[in-house]
Design a protein around this motif. Structure first.
Motif, PDB file in Angstrom:
ATOM      1  N   LYS A 173       0.815  -1.218   0.000  1.00 19.14           N
ATOM      2  CA  LYS A 173       0.000   0.000   0.000  1.00 19.14           C
ATOM      3  C   LYS A 173       0.848   1.267   0.000  1.00 19.14           C
ATOM      4  N   LEU A 174       2.077   1.168   0.475  1.00 17.13           N
ATOM      5  CA  LEU A 174       2.950   2.335   0.524  1.00 17.13           C
ATOM      6  C   LEU A 174       3.571   2.672  -0.832  1.00 17.13           C
ATOM      7  N   GLU A 175       3.472   1.764  -1.782  1.00 14.55           N
ATOM      8  CA  GLU A 175       4.072   1.987  -3.096  1.00 14.55           C
ATOM      9  C   GLU A 175       3.359   3.107  -3.858  1.00 14.55           C
ATOM     10  N   LEU A 176       4.010   3.574  -4.919  1.00 12.55           N
ATOM     11  CA  LEU A 176       3.329   4.468  -5.847  1.00 12.55           C
ATOM     12  C   LEU A 176       2.087   3.773  -6.373  1.00 12.55           C
ATOM     13  N   SER A 177       0.984   4.497  -6.452  1.00 12.68           N
ATOM     14  CA  SER A 177      -0.297   3.876  -6.770  1.00 12.68           C
ATOM     15  C   SER A 177      -0.390   3.456  -8.233  1.00 12.68           C
ATOM     16  N   LYS A 178      -1.283   2.519  -8.481  1.00 12.99           N
ATOM     17  CA  LYS A 178      -1.535   2.062  -9.843  1.00 12.99           C
ATOM     18  C   LYS A 178      -2.069   3.200 -10.708  1.00 12.99           C
ATOM     19  N   GLN A 179      -2.946   4.011 -10.137  1.00 15.90           N
ATOM     20  CA  GLN A 179      -3.516   5.132 -10.886  1.00 15.90           C
ATOM     21  C   GLN A 179      -2.428   6.111 -11.328  1.00 15.90           C
ATOM     22  N   TYR A 180      -1.531   6.427 -10.414  1.00 13.57           N
ATOM     23  CA  TYR A 180      -0.456   7.360 -10.760  1.00 13.57           C
ATOM     24  C   TYR A 180       0.452   6.771 -11.833  1.00 13.57           C
ATOM     25  N   LEU A 181       0.853   5.520 -11.663  1.00 15.18           N
ATOM     26  CA  LEU A 181       1.774   4.918 -12.622  1.00 15.18           C
ATOM     27  C   LEU A 181       1.116   4.676 -13.977  1.00 15.18           C
ATOM     28  N   THR A 182      -0.208   4.506 -14.005  1.00 12.70           N
ATOM     29  CA  THR A 182      -0.898   4.387 -15.292  1.00 12.70           C
ATOM     30  C   THR A 182      -0.741   5.675 -16.091  1.00 12.70           C
ATOM     31  N   GLY A 183      -0.870   6.810 -15.402  1.00 14.81           N
ATOM     32  CA  GLY A 183      -0.649   8.088 -16.068  1.00 14.81           C
ATOM     33  C   GLY A 183       0.779   8.247 -16.533  1.00 14.81           C
ATOM     34  N   VAL A 184       1.731   7.808 -15.715  1.00 14.38           N
ATOM     35  CA  VAL A 184       3.139   7.888 -16.104  1.00 14.38           C
ATOM     36  C   VAL A 184       3.406   6.988 -17.312  1.00 14.38           C
ATOM     37  N   LYS A 185       2.810   5.792 -17.320  1.00 15.22           N
ATOM     38  CA  LYS A 185       2.984   4.890 -18.462  1.00 15.22           C
ATOM     39  C   LYS A 185       2.437   5.502 -19.740  1.00 15.22           C
ATOM     40  N   ARG A 186       1.322   6.227 -19.623  1.00 14.54           N
ATOM     41  CA  ARG A 186       0.726   6.868 -20.795  1.00 14.54           C
ATOM     42  C   ARG A 186       1.662   7.937 -21.360  1.00 14.54           C
ATOM     43  N   VAL A 187       2.227   8.731 -20.481  1.00 14.98           N
ATOM     44  CA  VAL A 187       3.196   9.742 -20.922  1.00 14.98           C
ATOM     45  C   VAL A 187       4.442   9.056 -21.469  1.00 14.98           C
ATOM     46  N   GLY A 188       4.853   7.980 -20.829  1.00 11.05           N
ATOM     47  CA  GLY A 188       6.040   7.264 -21.268  1.00 11.05           C
ATOM     48  C   GLY A 188       5.890   6.643 -22.644  1.00 11.05           C
ATOM     49  N   ALA A 189       4.688   6.167 -22.956  1.00 10.04           N
ATOM     50  CA  ALA A 189       4.458   5.590 -24.284  1.00 10.04           C
ATOM     51  C   ALA A 189       4.651   6.636 -25.369  1.00 10.04           C
ATOM     52  N   ARG A 190       4.225   7.861 -25.116  1.00 11.37           N
ATOM     53  CA  ARG A 190       4.421   8.938 -26.091  1.00 11.37           C
ATOM     54  C   ARG A 190       5.893   9.346 -26.154  1.00 11.37           C
ATOM     55  N   ALA A 191       6.563   9.336 -25.011  1.00 10.91           N
ATOM     56  CA  ALA A 191       7.990   9.665 -25.009  1.00 10.91           C
ATOM     57  C   ALA A 191       8.787   8.625 -25.778  1.00 10.91           C
ATOM     58  N   ASP A 192       8.345   7.380 -25.692  1.00  8.20           N
ATOM     59  CA  ASP A 192       9.053   6.311 -26.388  1.00  8.20           C
ATOM     60  C   ASP A 192       8.988   6.487 -27.898  1.00  8.20           C
ATOM     61  N   LEU A 193       7.937   7.127 -28.385  1.00  7.74           N
ATOM     62  CA  LEU A 193       7.831   7.389 -29.825  1.00  7.74           C
ATOM     63  C   LEU A 193       8.983   8.274 -30.291  1.00  7.74           C
ATOM     64  N   THR A 194       9.287   9.301 -29.511  1.00 10.07           N
ATOM     65  CA  THR A 194      10.343  10.223 -29.923  1.00 10.07           C
ATOM     66  C   THR A 194      11.691   9.520 -29.969  1.00 10.07           C
ATOM     67  N   ALA A 195      11.911   8.581 -29.047  1.00 10.66           N
ATOM     68  CA  ALA A 195      13.168   7.830 -29.056  1.00 10.66           C
ATOM     69  C   ALA A 195      13.196   6.829 -30.204  1.00 10.66           C
ATOM     70  N   ALA A 196      12.019   6.320 -30.581  1.00 16.12           N
ATOM     71  CA  ALA A 196      11.952   5.289 -31.615  1.00 16.12           C
ATOM     72  C   ALA A 196      12.334   5.810 -32.993  1.00 16.12           C
ATOM     73  N   ILE A 197      12.155   7.106 -33.260  1.00 16.27           N
ATOM     74  CA  ILE A 197      12.480   7.629 -34.590  1.00 16.27           C
ATOM     75  C   ILE A 197      13.861   8.276 -34.631  1.00 16.27           C
ATOM     76  N   THR A 198      14.506   8.425 -33.470  1.00 21.99           N
ATOM     77  CA  THR A 198      15.816   9.057 -33.442  1.00 21.99           C
ATOM     78  C   THR A 198      16.892   8.012 -33.658  1.00 21.99           C
TER      79      THR A 198
END
Length: 716
Positions: A490-515
């Motif tokens: 329960k003390l960990e970073l929440s699933k809800q928070y990390l879901t949002g981070v994963k969503r941002v991370g998926a878009r960030a991964d696009l920029t790395a994928a074309i470089t």
């Protein structure tokens, strides 16, 4: 016997100790009250007594006649005078047999068996008054015999003989002839902060220089490093993201102010802090957390698997750049020293071979009679790992809050006692114990420095660095395996928070994928900062960082686009087939701005307009455009829509698709007929003209015959 001078001091001043019991794991003297049916002023004011231990020594007397002194002061924090009190010192001539017995004593659950030196307090203690006190004695006088830790308690009794307060401490005695195997002590000190940047050199606030100032948390950590630069047996754990922040703020940077980035010049304080730290830890091992100190357990439980290995790789790079030497990345200290097997596997696949754990995470299978060696073995998906288990009591004393009066000395005395108890345990060989305070401790530099210097002088200790810790020679204590509770989860970073981070991370991964560049992307580091354990219980504080990163990613994606305005998205295909040109612009600049993308064109009406095969790969340097011609075939004239989408090499959509309208005329066959007819007409006209010319042309005629002349003289 107790020295007469000490007795006189007691009589004149009052050796009154309010019920100040130092409980295990705390640094503060807690005041307790004895119950009484009397309504006398003393009973009413017992809670106002504060007794502070100010000096005790020597740390480890070696001779039976060595004088030991305890001294301090007593404060009446109540509103009424305190009088009618008696003071006595309790002790035991027998040392504690086990560390657990000492904990029980500190918790106030047992009393020393002997007492001496009772005295009356003749004068009342005025409100807000402070009186000094002192006891002195020798080991021989109190019948201390062998190496061990002995309980000593100052007890205050009221006029009814009831306890008004007590102060519990210990005295360690080690006869000179004693021979014991020195306990190896590894002291590990963390320098871990919280993320302060979003992307690149843009800071969310300007709090970092203030935290680095002398007397502030990061400033105090630097002072400890400087004051212990030559100490033995010291290991530092550092988050490379903090060093990276100091480096970035030490140069020109930007600060987010009211949703706007404002330019700032270099901050000399940040650059100086980093330079001083680099010099202070130069002779000590430095363990680097994964970049940003990510919450590895939470990442494992929410499917963010790549972040851990990325953080470990980034830590090695940034640590070398900022400290000027290699840092240790194959040792990991999970948040709170707690991890489960899922998190352990993530660490193992990232190259970690040793984990530093809390004893609650890897407890002995059965309560041990003596202190176990710190080293143990764990199984992971990559094979066996070494677990180094920190000692709970020693860790508490190193990281203790020493802000209360007397707390520093009380915890220092506890540290001496705990280590002496380990060294005096019977039938044990040399072992290693580890002390590591909690992650974001706020230490008193003077206290910590004194503790480290004290450890180097104690005859039963041998300070060592963490990288020198080896398995003990004795039989290892069986461990129960990793224990990770629902409360830990329960003390960990929440699933809800990390879901949002994963969503941002998926878009960030696009920029790395074309470089085409293979080095760390700025968004990789920014995402690691978002997964930091610093956001546990306060993910709302991370919102500005998430927003800043999301905006930066969207801006970067938009810089690689299909050119043309809304008004120019009409293409004309003259005839039933032809090529339609489509241009792509790479608006990125700087090193590593070259990109590789694919261009996917699909017809919304493939029965009317067909896209013929074409080479869809584009490689574009920063600041340049590239055009690709798309062959198309139309079955009839009219308008059709095609969708154009940039994608990564593996087919993921990059940016938003655009629609082009392709108008086909279907005129090619008609044009051929018209041209053919025109040619026929033209040819007919030419032939007709030729015939006419020929028709007009005659053969060369003979000269006309002359008229017959009439005979001369003949009139016409």
């Amino acid at each position: 016997m107790i020295h007469k001078a000490a007795l006189l001091a007691l009589l004149a001043t009052t050796l009154l100790v309010p019920a100040a019991v130092v409980a295990p794991g705390t640094a503060n003297a807690r005041t307790t009250s004895a119950s009484s049916a009397s309504s006398a002023p003393v009973s009413a004011n017992r809670a106002g007594l504060q007794v502070v231990l100010e000096a005790i020594g020597p740390d480890a007397p070696r001779d039976p006649t060595t004088e030991i002194k305890l001294s301090g002061s007593m404060v009446n924090s109540g509103a009424e005078p305190l009088n009618g009190l008696r003071v006595q010192m309790r002790y035991s001539p027998r040392p504690f047999a086990r560390r657990a017995d000492m904990e029980t004593y500190r918790a106030g659950q047992t009393l020393p068996s002997s007492w001496c030196c009772q005295s009356f307090v003749q004068a009342p203690i005025a409100p807000a008054g402070k009186l000094p006190w002192e006891f002195s004695f020798t080991p021989q006088e109190l019948q201390f015999s062998g190496f061990g830790v002995y309980p000593v308690m100052i007890e205050v009794l009221d006029s009814f003989g009831q306890q008004a307060g007590s102060l519990r401490t210990t005295v360690t005695y080690m006869p000179r002839e004693t021979r014991v195997a020195r306990t190896r002590l590894a002291t590990v000190l963390p320098i871990v902060d919280q993320p302060r940047r979003g992307v690149d050199s843009t800071f969310v606030d300007e709090g970092l220089p203030a935290a680095m100032a002398p007397g502030k948390r990061l400033g105090d950590l630097l002072k400890i490093a400087q004051d212990t630069s030559s100490a033995k047996g010291l290991t530092w754990i550092v988050d490379p993201a903090l060093l990276d922040d100091a480096r970035a703020m030490g140069g020109p940077h930007t600060v987010r102010v009211k949703d706007r980035a404002q330019e700032r010049p270099a901050t000399p304080e940040a650059a100086q802090w980093l330079s001083d730290l680099r010099e202070a830890v130069a002779d000590h091992p430095v363990v680097a957390t994964p970049y940003g100190d990510p919450d590895v357990a939470a990442l494992a439980h929410n499917g963010v698997d790549d972040a851990t290995s990325t953080g470990i790789a980034a830590a090695a790079i940034v640590g070398r750049e900022t400290l000027g030497r290699d840092v240790i990345t194959n040792v990991n200290w999970p948040v709170g020293g707690l991890i489960d097997y899922d998190g352990l596997d993530l660490l193992a696949t990232g190259g970690v071979g040793t984990v530093l754990l809390n004893v609650l995470n890897l407890p002995p299978a059965t309560p041990p009679l003596t202190t176990p060696d710190a080293s143990a073995t764990l199984e992971s998906v990559n094979g066996p790992l070494t677990a180094l288990v920190a000692d709970a009591a020693l860790s508490e004393t190193v990281g203790a809050d020493t802000s209360a009066p007397g707390a520093a000395l009380a915890n220092r005395q506890r540290f001496i006692a705990e280590t002496a108890m380990i060294g005096s345990e019977p039938g044990t060989s040399a072992r290693t114990v580890i002390a590591v305070p909690h992650r974001r401790w706020d230490p008193d530099p003077e206290y910590v420095t004194d503790l480290i210097e004290t450890a180097a002088t104690l005859p039963w200790l041998a300070p060592v660095t963490l990288d020198a810790v080896k398995r003990g020679k004795g039989v290892p204590v069986p461990r129960a395996g990793l224990t990770y509770t629902d409360q830990d989860r329960k003390l960990e970073l929440s699933k809800q928070y990390l879901t949002g981070v994963k969503r941002v991370g998926a878009r960030a991964d696009l920029t790395a994928a074309i470089t085409t560049a293979q080095d760390l992307d700025a968004f990789d580091l920014a995402l690691l900062r978002l997964t930091s354990s610093a956001w546990r219980g306060r993910t709302g504080n991370a919102a500005p960082y998430v927003q800043q990163l999301a905006e930066a990613i969207d801006g970067r994606i938009a810089m690689v686009n299909i050119t043309g305005s809304e008004q120019s998205r009409l293409r004309t295909l003259a005839g039933s087939n032809g090529d339609v040109p489509i241009s792509v612009r790479n608006g990125l600049s700087g090193e590593g701005s070259r990109i590789a993308v694919r261009l996917k064109v699909t017809s919304d009406q493939p029965d009317l307009l067909k896209i013929e095969p074409y080479d869809d790969k584009l490689e574009i340097f920063g600041g340049q455009n590239q055009t690709i011609r798309i062959p198309m075939t139309s079955k009839e004239s009219g308008q059709s829509t095609v969708t154009v989408q940039l994608t990564t090499e593996d087919g993921r959509k990059y940016g938003k698709p655009i629609e082009l309208t392709v108008r086909t005329t279907g005129y090619t066959g008609v044009a051929l007929v018209i041209v053919g007819a025109a040619l026929v007409v033209m040819l007919a006209a030419v032939v007709l003209r030729v015939l006419r010319r020929r028709g007009r042309r005659r053969p060369a005629a003979a000269p006309p015959p002359e008229r017959e002349r009439e005979p001369a003289g003949t009139e016409s």
